[in-house]
Design a protein around this motif. Structure first.
Motif, PDB file in Angstrom:
ATOM      1  N   MET A 105       0.857  -1.200   0.000  1.00 18.21           N
ATOM      2  CA  MET A 105       0.000   0.000   0.000  1.00 18.21           C
ATOM      3  C   MET A 105       0.886   1.240   0.000  1.00 18.21           C
ATOM      4  N   GLY A 143      -5.241   4.076   0.956  1.00 16.81           N
ATOM      5  CA  GLY A 143      -4.556   3.787   2.209  1.00 16.81           C
ATOM      6  C   GLY A 143      -4.904   4.774   3.302  1.00 16.81           C
ATOM      7  N   CYS A 194      -7.178  -0.098   0.278  1.00 17.91           N
ATOM      8  CA  CYS A 194      -5.928  -0.559  -0.343  1.00 17.91           C
ATOM      9  C   CYS A 194      -6.149  -1.918  -0.997  1.00 17.91           C
ATOM     10  N   CYS A 235      -6.105   4.644   6.184  1.00 15.08           N
ATOM     11  CA  CYS A 235      -5.773   4.385   7.592  1.00 15.08           C
ATOM     12  C   CYS A 235      -4.277   4.165   7.783  1.00 15.08           C
ATOM     13  N   GLY A 236      -3.514   4.254   6.707  1.00 18.67           N
ATOM     14  CA  GLY A 236      -2.068   4.110   6.845  1.00 18.67           C
ATOM     15  C   GLY A 236      -1.620   2.680   7.118  1.00 18.67           C
ATOM     16  N   GLY A 237      -2.455   1.711   6.771  1.00 19.03           N
ATOM     17  CA  GLY A 237      -2.054   0.316   6.941  1.00 19.03           C
ATOM     18  C   GLY A 237      -2.499  -0.281   8.256  1.00 19.03           C
ATOM     19  N   ALA A 238      -3.496   0.357   8.901  1.00 15.03           N
ATOM     20  CA  ALA A 238      -3.940  -0.113  10.220  1.00 15.03           C
ATOM     21  C   ALA A 238      -5.095  -1.109  10.115  1.00 15.03           C
ATOM     22  N   LEU A 239      -5.376  -1.613   8.917  1.00 17.00           N
ATOM     23  CA  LEU A 239      -6.496  -2.532   8.722  1.00 17.00           C
ATOM     24  C   LEU A 239      -7.802  -1.918   9.193  1.00 17.00           C
ATOM     25  N   ALA A 240      -8.031  -0.670   8.823  1.00 20.99           N
ATOM     26  CA  ALA A 240      -9.243  -0.009   9.289  1.00 20.99           C
ATOM     27  C   ALA A 240     -10.069   0.563   8.151  1.00 20.99           C
ATOM     28  N   CYS A 241      -9.536   0.594   6.926  1.00 21.72           N
ATOM     29  CA  CYS A 241     -10.256   1.322   5.889  1.00 21.72           C
ATOM     30  C   CYS A 241     -10.578   0.497   4.647  1.00 21.72           C
ATOM     31  N   ALA A 242      -9.788  -0.503   4.341  1.00 20.39           N
ATOM     32  CA  ALA A 242      -9.961  -1.318   3.124  1.00 20.39           C
ATOM     33  C   ALA A 242      -9.866  -0.505   1.837  1.00 20.39           C
ATOM     34  N   LEU A 244      -5.620  -7.108   0.987  1.00 18.12           N
ATOM     35  CA  LEU A 244      -5.418  -5.710   1.368  1.00 18.12           C
ATOM     36  C   LEU A 244      -3.915  -5.467   1.241  1.00 18.12           C
ATOM     37  N   CYS A 270      -1.860  -3.307   2.149  1.00 16.58           N
ATOM     38  CA  CYS A 270      -1.032  -2.857   3.282  1.00 16.58           C
ATOM     39  C   CYS A 270      -0.517  -4.043   4.089  1.00 16.58           C
TER      40      CYS A 270
HETATM   41  S1  FES Z   1      -4.501   0.892   4.275  1.00 14.04           S
HETATM   42 FE1  FES Z   1      -6.326   0.822   5.457  1.00 14.04          FE
HETATM   43  S2  FES Z   1      -6.733  -1.328   5.412  1.00 14.04           S
HETATM   44 FE2  FES Z   1      -4.948  -1.194   4.208  1.00 14.04          FE
END
Ligand code: FES
Ligand SMILES: Cc1cc2nc3c(=O)[nH]c(=O)nc-3n(C[C@H](O)[C@H](O)[C@H](O)COP(=O)(O)OP(=O)(O)OC[C@H]3O[C@@H](n4cnc5c(N)ncnc54)[C@H](O)[C@@H]3O)c2cc1C
Lengths: 405, 106
Positions: B25, B38, B49, B40-47, B85, B87
């Protein structure tokens, strides 16, 4: 009407505003003025991974430098004044800048601890910018005693990062309990227990009376009269909207720059988005400090700037990472009158569902992404599941979803 | 450094050499890939990515983690059998030549 757009504040909201402006009209002149030296970057990692690992600005940039091609970038330049009558801005270096339309993406700043309470001693930090994070990270040395003032998400994240780096941590919450403004007692209980198990000492209903020290902070006196030796302090007692610029230009402010559902101020040529904006939601005026809010409002502002009539009707979402626990939140639970706790599929997973009467308001999901995503879809569709069904862990959550499409 | 290629829904193609250990991501955002946000910056919060790939690559990538899998199940758009995902994927030498579809809107 479609003249030069000036965006003030180079952060999360500005980026989505630029993206939307460009996709509507690739030729429209855009100026971005930001008082930090950096291109817009993500703040959430500043209180999470950045305190534990080396900080790299490249990994924090919301968009790479090349993405801004064609945008007139004025970084490291603060706006001092908006002159609405003449349609121009005065920058800190004295330069003047004309605008046809203006988007205020000014963000918020950390509420400081007063000077009289020792807020200006060395070793006392707030955390908002990359510079703040770098300064704090340099102070994170194993064995040091950290005092965190404030038990909101920011304070708890800093406490978690500090424990992972081997500092000892005392956390104060002046209110009755941690996460008092933002989450249910059940959610707070989960995080209190988790931090206690990791060795963080949490004192609730206890304020900070004063910090003292020669030049650097050495001692904290708490409202219960106790005294503690400390090596460094993080003040995490909330954010203040950067609304002064607008107030001086005689735009209405009330805990932020007041805008309507379309991100418009009373001046047709000035809009506001993100942390700095107070907007109508569910019959009240609110201000949200979140990535979701900043990016969605930035986009709405851009489309209304070009004559659109879009109203902002968000399903707010937010997250917090502490140790290896992931909290994901969707909706706003403020006005709830009951909650339902639903065990997740795995041992460490659960979700907390907030209701007002029969209406679903919000979901807190702890290590439970599937409940979070389902909650998100339910709230987006305006569908409230029966509390009884939510409480029944044998009933799959997906059965509550409305059909797709 | 493995070379990764992204095919965005609007037809743009972006390739980049990605340093080993960087998540895909972040690499996509750095390369300006359309459709990867991205948030949420890779926090698995937004999907935001979400990517998919062909079956051969999917096998080499391995299966999603438990939390990633749950996020994907509930994603706004269509989940495909090879959805990931990005990220949650780290660049490594064996991924040289990887091609990822980006289903999300630009
Ligand atoms: S960047 Fe948010 S879930 Fe991958
Ligand atoms: C440590 C930390 C952790 C966070 N964690 C999360 C999280 O986990 N999840 C989440 O959703 N949100 C989180 N947030 C909140 C999120 O980062 C903000 O809501 C978001 O950045 C707001 O975007 P914005 O564009 O409104 O403001 P910002 O991104 O803050 O950008 C505003 C910019 O405007 C500049 N500015 C202000 N005044 C002027 C002026 N007069 N002239 C020029 N420039 C000016 C500021 O310096 C700043 O650079 C966190 C914030 C912080 C600080």
């Amino acid at each position: 009407m479609d003249g030069r757009v000036v965006i003030i504040g180079a952060g999360q909201a500005a980026v989505s505003c630029i993206a939307a402006l460009r996709s509507a009209d690739a030729t429209r002149p855009i100026v971005l003025v930001g008082d930090e030296e950096h291109l817009p970057y993500r703040r959430p990692p500043l209180s999470k991974s950045c305190l534990a690992e080396e900080i790299s600005i490249e990994n924090l940039l919301i968009r790479p430098a090349s993405w801004y091609d064609g945008v007139d970038l004025r970084l490291g330049a603060g706006v001092e004044e908006i002159s609405r009558r003449e349609g121009r801005l005065v920058l800190r270096n004295g330069e003047q800048l004309a605008y046809d339309q203006l988007v205020l993406c000014l963000g918020s700043r950390a509420r400081p601890l007063g000077r009289e309470a020792g807020g200006d001693l060395a070793g006392v930090h707030t955390l908002r910018s990359l510079t703040d994070a770098a300064r704090l990270q340099a102070e994170f040395r194993p064995g040091r005693r950290l005092l965190v003032v404030g038990g909101g998400y920011l304070g708890l994240e800093v406490a978690a990062a500090a424990r992972s780096r081997g500092l000892s941590v005392l956390l104060l919450e002046a209110g009755a309990r941690i996460l008092g403004r933002v989450a249910s007692a059940t959610t707070a209980e989960h995080f209190r227990t988790m931090h206690a198990a990791r060795g963080v000492e949490i004192r609730e209903a206890t304020g900070l009376d004063a910090l003292s020290g020669a030049e650097r902070v050495q001692r904290a006196i708490l409202s219960d009269g106790s005294e503690h030796e400390v090596d460094l302090v993080v003040i995490g007692i909330g954010g203040l909207a950067n609304a002064e610029l607008a107030a001086h230009a005689s735009l209405e402010t009330a805990n932020g720059i007041v805008v309507d559902a379309g991100c418009r101020t009373a001046d047709p040529n000035i809009l506001a988005a993100g942390d700095c904006a107070s907007f109508p939601l569910g019959g009240r005026t609110v201000r949200l400090e979140s990535v979701q809010n900043a990016s969605d409002q930035g986009e709405i502002a851009a489309s209304n700037l070009s004559g659109g009539q879009r109203a902002y009707a968000p399903v707010p979402w937010f997250w917090s990472d502490q140790y290896d626990t992931k909290l994901q939140i969707v909706g706003i639970g403020h006005d709830h009158d009951s909650i339902v706790v639903r065990p997740g599929q795995r041992g460490d997973a659960k979700s907390i569902w907030y209701f007002r009467g029969e209406e679903l308001l919000a979901v807190d999901a702890i290590n439970d992404p599937s409940s979070y995503m389902i909650g998100r879809r339910l709230l987006a569709a305006g569908v409230s599941p029966a509390r009884r069904d939510v409480a029944n862990a044998d009933l799959p959550l997906s059965a509550m979803l409305p059909p797709r499409g | 450094m493995p070379q990764i290629t992204w095919l965005s829904a609007d037809g743009t193609e972006t390739s980049a050499d990605v340093a080993t250990g960087t998540n895909l991501m972040e690499a996509a955002v750095a390369a300006g890939v359309r459709g990867i946000h991205g948030d949420c910056g890779g926090a698995l919060a937004c999907a935001t990515c979400h990517v998919a790939t062909d079956l051969a690559w999917a096998e080499r990538l391995g299966s999603p983690g438990i939390m990633e899998d749950e996020m994907l199940d509930m994603i706004d758009g269509e989940r495909t059998p090879t959805s990931r995902l990005s990220c949650q994927i780290l660049a490594r030498a064996e991924l040289d030549g990887l091609v990822l579809d980006v289903p999300g809107p630009a």
